[in-house]
Design an enzyme around this catalytic site. Structure first.
Site, PDB file in Angstrom:
ATOM      1  N   HIS A 193      30.211 -19.089  38.735  1.00 51.27           N
ATOM      2  CA  HIS A 193      29.365 -17.907  38.566  1.00 51.27           C
ATOM      3  C   HIS A 193      28.695 -17.626  39.911  1.00 51.27           C
ATOM      4  CE1 HIS A 193      29.911 -18.578  34.331  1.00 51.27           C
ATOM      5  NE2 HIS A 193      28.992 -17.712  33.955  1.00 51.27           N
ATOM      6  N   GLU A 196      25.578 -12.853  39.895  1.00 51.59           N
ATOM      7  CA  GLU A 196      25.119 -12.300  38.615  1.00 51.59           C
ATOM      8  C   GLU A 196      23.676 -11.852  38.835  1.00 51.59           C
ATOM      9  OE1 GLU A 196      24.743 -15.109  35.364  1.00 51.59           O
ATOM     10  OE2 GLU A 196      24.754 -13.518  33.842  1.00 51.59           O
TER      11      GLU A 196
HETATM   12  N1  HPA Z   1      25.190 -16.954  33.386  1.00 55.27           N
HETATM   13  C1  HPA Z   1      24.921 -18.202  33.740  1.00 55.27           C
HETATM   14  N2  HPA Z   1      25.043 -19.214  32.923  1.00 55.27           N
HETATM   15  C2  HPA Z   1      25.471 -18.991  31.690  1.00 55.27           C
HETATM   16  C3  HPA Z   1      25.777 -17.727  31.265  1.00 55.27           C
HETATM   17  C4  HPA Z   1      25.641 -16.644  32.167  1.00 55.27           C
HETATM   18  O1  HPA Z   1      25.881 -15.460  31.871  1.00 55.27           O
HETATM   19  N3  HPA Z   1      26.181 -17.845  29.969  1.00 55.27           N
HETATM   20  C5  HPA Z   1      26.129 -19.139  29.651  1.00 55.27           C
HETATM   21  N4  HPA Z   1      25.696 -19.853  30.683  1.00 55.27           N
HETATM   22 ZN    ZN Z   2      28.951 -16.614  32.152  1.00 54.71          ZN
END
Ligand code: HPA
Ligand code: ZN
Length: 333
Positions: A193, A196
């Site tokens: 990730h 975000e």
């Molecule tokens: N972002 C970061 N961590 C997470 C997310 C997300 O959207 N969903 C579950 N863990």
């Molecule tokens: Zn996620």
């Protein structure tokens, strides 16, 4: 009128714990003698109004306390696969968060054996091929991620790759350089990730320090023209999650989502559901929501579906990838 048939697609950004629907949460709570702070499923669903990523994560981790036995993890995954099949998902690369379970005394083996029980029969039951991606919680110590990688060793046959999730800002990718180097040495694929809530520098860090092959979210990469050019040049897939972005207030409204501009810029975008129980929609719900809010054409949706299979970790079964791509090409919207 012929009934609606969702376009065949791969789901590449899906947290299995984020598929826990309130009804199943309460059923498992009763079975395991766990008391939840919300009185019932309706009260719980009404609590799904989030300010940001952290306010979601707090509830997400709290509800996991109902997941205790192998049977619970099998039931969770089975319920997701059934919903996903109805949404045209043909291939699912599923994240799980082992530390969220081992930290409360549920063993790594319990989690992965339970999930695998549902995944092993998914092609036969639901027509969905699957992969598992083990995600590290970036807001826990690096030593805990290294311990988790060690605990995974007996189960490497079941694990395709590693990911990085949980609270992003303040926990940059560079912290996990050694963890990812070890994962790569074990033959695991790498995603993370990034971008975000964190800025473009988190995406750059994931590429440079962790060597990731896809970026999960990557939304804020688009703020940086040089980074955008790099992602286009290298055809790095982004696993975007539009309904998640609205619910976690990363974008104001779906109508303001930059997906069309990102596609027009040549980024390899995919659309996914992230935590569908919490964010108001499964895979095809995200496709139809962006179609309706952003005016995406049928050919745009076909591009998103094609991208999803091209970005999938299907190098061990290129025949299957070709079959899925042919299904996308033949789909009548
Ligand atoms: N972002 C970061 N961590 C997470 C997310 C997300 O959207 N969903 C579950 N863990
Ligand atoms: Zn996620």
């Amino acid at each position: 009128m012929p009934s609606y048939v969702p376009v065949p697609k791969a789901e590449l950004h899906l947290h299995i714990e984020g598929t826990l629907e309130p009804d199943l949460a309460f059923a498992l709570a009763e079975r395991n003698g766990v008391t939840l702070t919300h009185a019932d499923a309706l009260t719980l669903r009404n609590a799904y109004a989030f300010e940001d990523l952290q306010s979601f994560l707090t509830l997400y981790y709290e509800l996991m306390s109902v997941l205790v036995t192998e049977d619970d993890f099998a039931a969770l995954a089975e319920a997701y696969l059934k919903r996903a099949a109805e949404q045209g998902v043909r291939h699912a690369e599923i994240f799980f968060d082992p530390q969220a379970h081992t930290a409360r005394g549920v063993s790594f083996g319990t989690v992965i054996r339970g999930l695998d029980r549902a995944l092993a029969r998914s092609e036969e039951r639901h027509g969905i091929s699957t992969r598992l991606i083990m995600s590290f919680l970036r807001d826990r110590p690096v030593s805990s991620a290294l311990d988790t990688l060690a605990e995974a060793q007996p189960y490497l046959e079941l694990i395709t790759g590693v990911g990085l999730d949980s609270a992003e800002v303040g926990f940059p990718p560079e912290l996990f350089t050694e963890v990812y180097a070890r994962a790569a040495a074990l033959g695991l694929r790498r995603v993370a990730h990034a971008g975000e809530e964190g800025g473009p520098e988190y995406v750059i860090g994931a590429l440079d320090a962790l060597g990731v092959e896809r970026i999960d979210h990557g939304l804020r990469a688009f703020e940086d023209p040089a980074l955008t050019a790099r992602l286009v040049r290298d055809a790095v897939p982004l696993t975007l999650c539009p309904l998640s972005n609205v619910r976690l207030r990363t974008v104001g409204t779906l109508e303001e989502h930059p997906l069309p501009a990102m596609m027009a810029a040549g980024l390899k975008c995919t659309v996914n559901s992230d935590d569908p129980s919490y964010f108001g929609g499964y895979a095809d719900d995200n496709y139809t929501a962006v179609r309706d809010a952003l005016g995406l054409s049928s050919e745009d949706l076909r591009t998103l579906a094609r991208n999803s299979f091209e970005a999938a970790f299907l190098e061990d079964d290129e025949q299957l990838r070709s079959r899925y791509l042919a299904e996308v090409a033949a789909h009548r919207f």
